[in-house]
Design a protein around this motif. Sequence first.
Motif, mmCIF file in Angstrom:
data_model
loop_
_atom_site.group_PDB
_atom_site.id
_atom_site.type_symbol
_atom_site.label_atom_id
_atom_site.label_comp_id
_atom_site.label_asym_id
_atom_site.label_seq_id
_atom_site.Cartn_x
_atom_site.Cartn_y
_atom_site.Cartn_z
ATOM 1 N N MET A 1 29.026 19.951 47.776
ATOM 2 C CA MET A 1 28.625 20.983 46.818
ATOM 3 C C MET A 1 29.671 22.084 46.796
ATOM 4 S SD MET A 1 25.734 23.286 48.756
ATOM 5 C CE MET A 1 26.195 24.346 50.121
ATOM 6 N N LYS A 2 29.718 22.814 45.677
ATOM 7 C CA LYS A 2 30.613 23.963 45.570
ATOM 8 C C LYS A 2 29.994 25.174 46.254
ATOM 9 C CE LYS A 2 32.750 22.721 41.147
ATOM 10 N NZ LYS A 2 32.898 23.122 39.720
ATOM 11 N N ALA A 3 30.840 25.947 46.924
ATOM 12 C CA ALA A 3 30.388 27.187 47.550
ATOM 13 C C ALA A 3 31.526 28.194 47.511
ATOM 14 C CB ALA A 3 29.949 26.948 48.987
ATOM 15 N N ILE A 4 31.172 29.459 47.358
ATOM 16 C CA ILE A 4 32.164 30.533 47.319
ATOM 17 C C ILE A 4 31.878 31.494 48.460
ATOM 18 C CG2 ILE A 4 33.119 32.456 45.991
ATOM 19 C CD1 ILE A 4 31.344 29.888 43.991
ATOM 20 N N GLY A 5 32.907 31.825 49.208
ATOM 21 C CA GLY A 5 32.730 32.729 50.340
ATOM 22 C C GLY A 5 34.052 33.263 50.818
ATOM 23 N N LEU A 6 34.141 33.540 52.109
ATOM 24 C CA LEU A 6 35.361 34.140 52.646
ATOM 25 C C LEU A 6 35.612 33.697 54.077
ATOM 26 C CD1 LEU A 6 34.283 36.503 54.776
ATOM 27 C CD2 LEU A 6 33.866 37.751 52.678
ATOM 28 N N THR B 1 37.580 37.900 61.238
ATOM 29 C CA THR B 1 37.791 36.651 60.519
ATOM 30 C C THR B 1 36.654 35.684 60.834
ATOM 31 O OG1 THR B 1 39.147 35.758 62.303
ATOM 32 C CG2 THR B 1 40.305 36.873 60.485
ATOM 33 N N GLU B 2 36.433 34.725 59.944
ATOM 34 C CA GLU B 2 35.400 33.713 60.119
ATOM 35 C C GLU B 2 36.051 32.351 60.337
ATOM 36 O OE1 GLU B 2 32.285 34.511 60.264
ATOM 37 O OE2 GLU B 2 32.334 36.562 59.460
ATOM 38 N N ASN B 3 35.500 31.560 61.248
ATOM 39 C CA ASN B 3 36.027 30.227 61.519
ATOM 40 C C ASN B 3 35.579 29.214 60.477
ATOM 41 O OD1 ASN B 3 37.356 31.029 63.905
ATOM 42 N ND2 ASN B 3 35.446 30.853 65.063
ATOM 43 N N THR B 4 34.405 29.435 59.915
ATOM 44 C CA THR B 4 33.909 28.595 58.829
ATOM 45 C C THR B 4 33.601 29.488 57.635
ATOM 46 O OG1 THR B 4 31.636 28.787 59.669
ATOM 47 C CG2 THR B 4 32.917 26.880 60.396
ATOM 48 N N LEU B 5 33.507 28.877 56.464
ATOM 49 C CA LEU B 5 33.289 29.648 55.245
ATOM 50 C C LEU B 5 31.992 30.444 55.328
ATOM 51 C CD1 LEU B 5 34.456 30.083 52.310
ATOM 52 C CD2 LEU B 5 32.767 28.370 51.587
ATOM 53 N N LYS B 6 32.093 31.761 55.177
ATOM 54 C CA LYS B 6 30.902 32.619 55.128
ATOM 55 C C LYS B 6 30.516 32.785 53.662
ATOM 56 C CE LYS B 6 29.021 37.175 56.353
ATOM 57 N NZ LYS B 6 27.863 36.633 57.077
#
Length: 339
Positions: free
Chosen positions: A1-6, A56-61
């Motif tokens: 699925m598409k997801a948008i984060g940081l 920073t985040e290790n996985t997409l937040k």
Amino acid sequence: MKAIGLYKYLPIEHMDSLVEESIEKPIPSNRDLLVKVHAISINPVDVKVRSPKEKTENTLKILGWDACGVVEAVGPDCSIFKIGDKVYYAGSITRQGSYSEYQVVDERIVGKKPLTLTDAEAAALPLTAITAWEGLFERLNIPLHHPEENRNKSILIIGGAGGVGSAAIQLAKLVGLTVISTASREESKKWVEELGSDYVINHYKPFKEQLASIGFEDVDYIFCLNNTDQHWQSMGEVIVPQGKICSIVENSEPLDLNVLKSKSVTFVWEFMFTRSMYETTDMIKQHELLTSLSQLIDAGKFRTTLKEIISPINAENLRIAHQKVETGQTIGKIVLEGF
């Protein structure tokens, strides 16, 4: 699925401030629903969480705390919703957000979408409406079911043209309060008047003199939705003895509670994520109030606060929406629709 984060917390002008990825669709457990997201709205909390910081985040937040969509799957302990139900909700700040094609959310903080609203119109409401409802009826303890008790009582809503203010004005009028809102620009004044505000004053000018000019020596309640530090002294001056003040905006400097002492004034915070963050025993109250709100909407007693739709939902359009909200001058709500 598409997801948008940081991964990094960057200024919104930076291309990597919000990025799009393809990730695994989540699986609902316990009382979770898996919702196919149709529309989302942008709130100041989105901007605040995303704002630059040394982290920073290790996985997409995945950000986002407002959504409208359809239930695609349910966890084994679900009892309120079924597959195919159209829902709206504000989610939890401790879990992945709504900037994604699918999202898991606890059914106890979800409501059935109002029948008379589009997906975009419904997505504009949950976070701000929950905040307004809890602030007015639970924190300030304004009578909800006995409007006769509110006759001849007044509320000052500081920041009336924003998302929470737009909901609070309507709810306060529904229960019979005289509503005084603050707004500074002509378009924001017009908006709060359309929503039912009886009077409008300017939050950049002293409250006491402005209230006196429209016949008020003080007000029974204050709902502060903008800059608690800036308005603290003025709120203390105009609140009635034994009155109540609620704010949703954290202070930057220590608040001098002595300002409220001689009047025996109650001050209380409202944070709509408290229930989901701590999984309080009364968490289901958010489901109940969203259900009540849907009924008010379908009865024509409450209107959506949607002002702008951007489509589709992608990183570029989310950066545009964040930039608009960052100005602090948005009226009503911005919604993104469709992946």
